[in-house]
Design a protein around this motif. Sequence first.
Motif, PDB file in Angstrom:
ATOM      1  N   LYS A   4       0.683  -0.709   0.287  1.00  0.00           N
ATOM      2  CA  LYS A   4       0.144  -0.037   0.033  1.00  0.00           C
ATOM      3  C   LYS A   4       0.620   1.153   0.147  1.00  0.00           C
ATOM      4  N   SER A   5       0.495   2.320  -0.207  1.00  0.00           N
ATOM      5  CA  SER A   5       1.068   3.690  -0.041  1.00  0.00           C
ATOM      6  C   SER A   5       0.394   4.556  -0.169  1.00  0.00           C
ATOM      7  N   VAL A   6       0.396   6.493   0.708  1.00  0.00           N
ATOM      8  CA  VAL A   6      -0.598   6.516   0.329  1.00  0.00           C
ATOM      9  C   VAL A   6      -0.032   8.199   0.448  1.00  0.00           C
ATOM     10  N   GLY A   7      -0.334   8.913  -0.041  1.00  0.00           N
ATOM     11  CA  GLY A   7       0.397  10.224  -0.331  1.00  0.00           C
ATOM     12  C   GLY A   7      -0.525  11.400  -0.286  1.00  0.00           C
ATOM     13  N   THR A   8      -0.126  12.831   0.517  1.00  0.00           N
ATOM     14  CA  THR A   8      -1.316  13.689   0.810  1.00  0.00           C
ATOM     15  C   THR A   8      -1.080  15.097  -0.296  1.00  0.00           C
ATOM     16  N   ILE A   9      -2.086  15.070  -0.891  1.00  0.00           N
ATOM     17  CA  ILE A   9      -2.326  15.763  -1.886  1.00  0.00           C
ATOM     18  C   ILE A   9      -3.671  17.217  -1.623  1.00  0.00           C
ATOM     19  N   ALA A  13      -8.521  24.472   0.376  1.00  0.00           N
ATOM     20  CA  ALA A  13      -8.745  24.016   1.563  1.00  0.00           C
ATOM     21  C   ALA A  13      -9.273  22.899   1.973  1.00  0.00           C
ATOM     22  N   LYS A  14      -9.297  21.732   1.415  1.00  0.00           N
ATOM     23  CA  LYS A  14      -9.248  20.446   1.488  1.00  0.00           C
ATOM     24  C   LYS A  14      -8.489  20.000   1.267  1.00  0.00           C
ATOM     25  N   ARG A  15      -7.432  19.050   1.954  1.00  0.00           N
ATOM     26  CA  ARG A  15      -7.181  17.995   1.981  1.00  0.00           C
ATOM     27  C   ARG A  15      -7.327  16.447   2.243  1.00  0.00           C
ATOM     28  N   LEU A  16      -6.449  16.208   0.204  1.00  0.00           N
ATOM     29  CA  LEU A  16      -6.819  15.201   0.179  1.00  0.00           C
ATOM     30  C   LEU A  16      -5.584  13.774   0.219  1.00  0.00           C
ATOM     31  N   THR A  17      -5.867  12.472   0.369  1.00  0.00           N
ATOM     32  CA  THR A  17      -5.132  11.777   0.071  1.00  0.00           C
ATOM     33  C   THR A  17      -5.487  11.126  -1.169  1.00  0.00           C
ATOM     34  N   LYS A  18      -4.517  10.046  -1.826  1.00  0.00           N
ATOM     35  CA  LYS A  18      -4.520   8.985  -2.846  1.00  0.00           C
ATOM     36  C   LYS A  18      -4.123   7.811  -2.432  1.00  0.00           C
ATOM     37  N   ALA A  19      -4.745   6.939  -2.459  1.00  0.00           N
ATOM     38  CA  ALA A  19      -4.286   5.428  -1.637  1.00  0.00           C
ATOM     39  C   ALA A  19      -4.518   4.740  -2.893  1.00  0.00           C
ATOM     40  N   ILE A  20      -3.086   3.845  -2.651  1.00  0.00           N
ATOM     41  CA  ILE A  20      -2.723   2.903  -4.046  1.00  0.00           C
ATOM     42  C   ILE A  20      -2.619   1.689  -3.642  1.00  0.00           C
ATOM     43  N   GLN A  36      -7.494   5.509  -6.112  1.00  0.00           N
ATOM     44  CA  GLN A  36      -7.888   6.084  -5.677  1.00  0.00           C
ATOM     45  C   GLN A  36      -7.808   7.322  -5.045  1.00  0.00           C
ATOM     46  N   ILE A  37      -8.592   8.762  -4.683  1.00  0.00           N
ATOM     47  CA  ILE A  37      -8.561   9.785  -4.281  1.00  0.00           C
ATOM     48  C   ILE A  37      -9.097  10.211  -3.736  1.00  0.00           C
ATOM     49  N   MET A  38      -9.185  10.319  -2.273  1.00  0.00           N
ATOM     50  CA  MET A  38     -10.565  10.905  -1.363  1.00  0.00           C
ATOM     51  C   MET A  38      -9.486  11.476   0.316  1.00  0.00           C
ATOM     52  N   ALA A  39     -10.701  11.257   1.338  1.00  0.00           N
ATOM     53  CA  ALA A  39     -10.293  12.228   1.967  1.00  0.00           C
ATOM     54  C   ALA A  39      -9.319  11.657   2.913  1.00  0.00           C
ATOM     55  N   PRO A  40      -8.635  11.882   4.263  1.00  0.00           N
ATOM     56  CA  PRO A  40      -7.510  11.453   5.154  1.00  0.00           C
ATOM     57  C   PRO A  40      -8.229  10.393   5.546  1.00  0.00           C
ATOM     58  N   GLU A  41      -9.654  10.179   6.074  1.00  0.00           N
ATOM     59  CA  GLU A  41     -10.183   9.451   7.146  1.00  0.00           C
ATOM     60  C   GLU A  41     -11.236   8.388   6.484  1.00  0.00           C
TER      61      GLU A  41
END
Length: 50
Positions: A4-9, A13-20, A36-41
């Motif tokens: 798994k890989s997780v990066g923060t974008i 005003a929005k924080r998004l995370t790209k998870a692979i 997929q790009i989603m909210a960190p939660e």
Amino acid sequence: MAKKSVGTIQTGAKRLTKAIKMVKSPKSGAYTFVEQIMAPEDVNDFLKKK
């Protein structure tokens, strides 16, 4: 074993995370990457589901 890989974008005003995650195909046995790009939660739910 799945990798798994997780990066923060950050965009404005929005924080998004790209998870692979790497998923094994039941038919061919080959591995594919699902992004997929989603909210960190929501990252843990995305990585847990198959």
